[in-house]
Design an enzyme around this catalytic site. Structure first.
Site, short mmCIF file in Angstrom:
data_model
loop_
_atom_site.label_atom_id
_atom_site.label_comp_id
_atom_site.label_asym_id
_atom_site.label_seq_id
_atom_site.Cartn_x
_atom_site.Cartn_y
_atom_site.Cartn_z
N SER A 131 0.84 -1.20 0.00
CA SER A 131 0.00 0.00 0.00
C SER A 131 0.87 1.25 0.00
CB SER A 131 -0.91 0.00 1.22
OG SER A 131 -0.13 0.27 2.37
N LYS A 132 0.19 2.36 -0.07
CA LYS A 132 0.88 3.66 -0.20
C LYS A 132 2.03 3.81 0.79
CE LYS A 132 -2.12 7.02 -2.36
NZ LYS A 132 -3.55 7.13 -2.07
N ARG A 133 1.82 3.33 2.02
CA ARG A 133 2.88 3.57 3.02
C ARG A 133 4.18 2.83 2.69
NH1 ARG A 133 2.42 -0.92 6.77
NH2 ARG A 133 0.66 -2.08 5.96
#
Ligand code: GLU
Length: 484
Positions: A241-243
């Site tokens: 995911s984005k993180r």
């Protein structure tokens, strides 16, 4: 039958690696079968409609080497057709008007769930004569009360869920004009004659709902393939995911990945062909099949992507690589490269390309060819360290040894103005011989002699070969740096 696959993104910006992988696989499958690969922009959700994001997405797909044969630029533009099908479902009795307000539904759902029942709209079996006159209504699909809903999946085989797990799904919102994803996607896939719907595993639950719509309309059901999730890198849990940073194509563009390297990496993220690591697009078209895609999620591994990138950089033609690398150098040195500097870059390319994993690394490594830089810490230290004379207690300071070198250069490399004395051309071979000669004369180890030279010429201890670098920089610039 002509095989037709598609990718149907709802773009919000640069393409996610998962979407890019889905696009690659769908593209390959279509090409393998001499079929058609379509791109359909799913912009039905107007709250998330950003025209710039759509353009960025298309550029990303093109960059990675996935070309579409057919484009549906706007699903939203097809909404009349979606409404028409919703009305046909009403006429067939496969769908019904639901006049409940959101509050009524929330309350009813809560009550049903507390008793472990599935929520059902009170309007499901209502007599149309009881319909209120001026109240807005949503359109809901009737899901079966019992039995199972079954789909065939190329990767997972037969998959089924109990029908009671599905609520009657809304297909048109209560504003009377907004169709919902599960309807639009079925109508469009049907109208576009998509034969294979291959998309992320997270859509599996939607596929059961969509199957009901195909059946209710009496349409052929395409073949489905639910693609494995891309998982977070080793040591971290959950989906990528984005993180985790490196999740959209723009990251790779900015880092200086070659598109063919990322293509190769994503291609193999859940699919493989024996132990083959390096697979070209042409080869992949021949080999790829959805049935060989893994069921299990695959861990993302940036190191693997980087080592593939290093491979593709090494293999790439020098001129093409110079063109690709130039913008990275320009960013690093904060100005444009001149034509002659581009020639210098080309000349140094064989040395640069074997030493880096990305074009950003290449620009870091080779920037000294075009600008002076502050010395890095190690280079600074080297210039403070006297050079030992072999078999003696004596030492010579780095600048003193450099001065001797400068003298040597002017004796042998500078064209004499008023004599015919031969002089050496400023070329790497002659420079290397000179270094050896001087080291011998000074009675120092060649490595020790070169360390401070490297520091002053390249501002670092990690550099391409020194003689080649000095040839590329030219005599004047080298002497200037050595004197500085
Ligand atoms: N617009 C959907 C998405 O981006 C498409 C899913 C599908 O392929 O049906 O997730």
């Amino acid at each position: 039958m002509i095989v037709k696959t598609r990718i149907a993104p709802s773009p919000t910006g640069s393409a996610h690696v998962g979407t890019a992988r889905g696009a690659i696989w769908n593209y390959l499958y279509a090409k393998k079968h001499g079929g058609v690969f379509a791109l359909r922009i799913e912009d039905t959700d107007r709250d998330r409609y950003f025209p710039a994001a759509i353009e960025e997405f298309k550029k990303d797909l093109t960059w990675i080497g996935v070309e579409w044969d057919e484009l549906v630029p706007s699903q939203y533009a097809l909404r009349k057709r979606h409404l028409e099908v919703a009305n046909q479902l009403l006429e067939k009795g496969a769908a019904y008007k639901c006049f409940s307000t959101k509050e009524e539904i929330d309350a009813a759902r809560e009550k049903a769930e507390s008793k472990s029942f599935k929520f059902q709209s009170p309007w499901r079996d209502a007599d149309p004569s009881t319909y209120p006159m001026d109240k807005p209504f949503a359109i809901r699909l009737k899901t079966p009360q019992e039995g199972v809903i079954k789909i065939q999946d190329i990767i997972r085989g037969d998959v089924e869920i109990p029908a009671k797990d599905l609520e009657d799904l809304v297909i048109i919102r209560s504003d009377g004009e907004s169709p919902i994803y599960n309807l639009t996607v079925v109508v469009d896939d049907h109208d576009m004659e998509i034969t294979h719907v291959a998309r992320g595993e997270e859509h599996l639950i939607n596929t059961f709902k969509q199957k009901l719509i195909y059946d209710a309309m009496g349409w052929d059901v395409p073949q489905f393939a639910h693609l494995p999730l891309i998982l977070a890198p080793a040591g971290q849990s959950g989906k990528l995911s984005k993180r985790h940073g490196a999740v959209t194509i723009d990251y790779y563009k900015e880092k200086g990945f070659l598109p063919e390297a990322l293509f190769n990496y994503l291609l193999r993220l859940g699919w493989g062909h024996g132990n083959d690591e390096i697979i070209s697009k042409e080869q992949a078209i021949e080999w790829f099949d959805f049935k060989d895609v893994s069921k299990a999620g695959m861990r993302f591994d940036l190191d693997k992507a980087l080592s593939l990138n290093a491979h593709y950089i090494r293999e790439k033609d020098d001129q093409a690589l110079t063109d690709l690398a130039a913008p990275f150098f320009e960013k690093k040195i904060e100005r444009m490269l001149t034509e002659s500097e581009k020639k210098t870059l080309l000349a140094m390319m064989p040395e640069l390309k074997t030493r880096v994993k990305t074009l950003v690394e290449m620009a870091d490594l080779g920037a000294f060819l075009f600008v002076t830089l502050p010395l890095d810490e190690k280079a600074q230290k080297i210039l403070e360290k006297p050079i030992p004379i072999t078999d003696s207690e004596d030492k010579i300071s780095p600048q003193e040894s450099i001065n001797l070198l400068i003298q040597h250069f002017s004796d042998f490399f500078v064209k004499p103005t008023n004599s015919d004395r031969p002089y050496l051309k400023w070329e790497s071979d002659a420079l290397t011989s000179s270094f050896m000669h001087i080291a011998e004369e000074m009675n120092v180890k060649i490595g020790k002699l070169l360390q401070p030279v490297r520091a002053k010429i390249c501002f670092s201890t990690i550099t391409p070969p020194l003689s080649e670098s000095m040839e590329a920089l030219g005599m004047e610039e080298c002497i200037k740096r050595l004197k500085a």
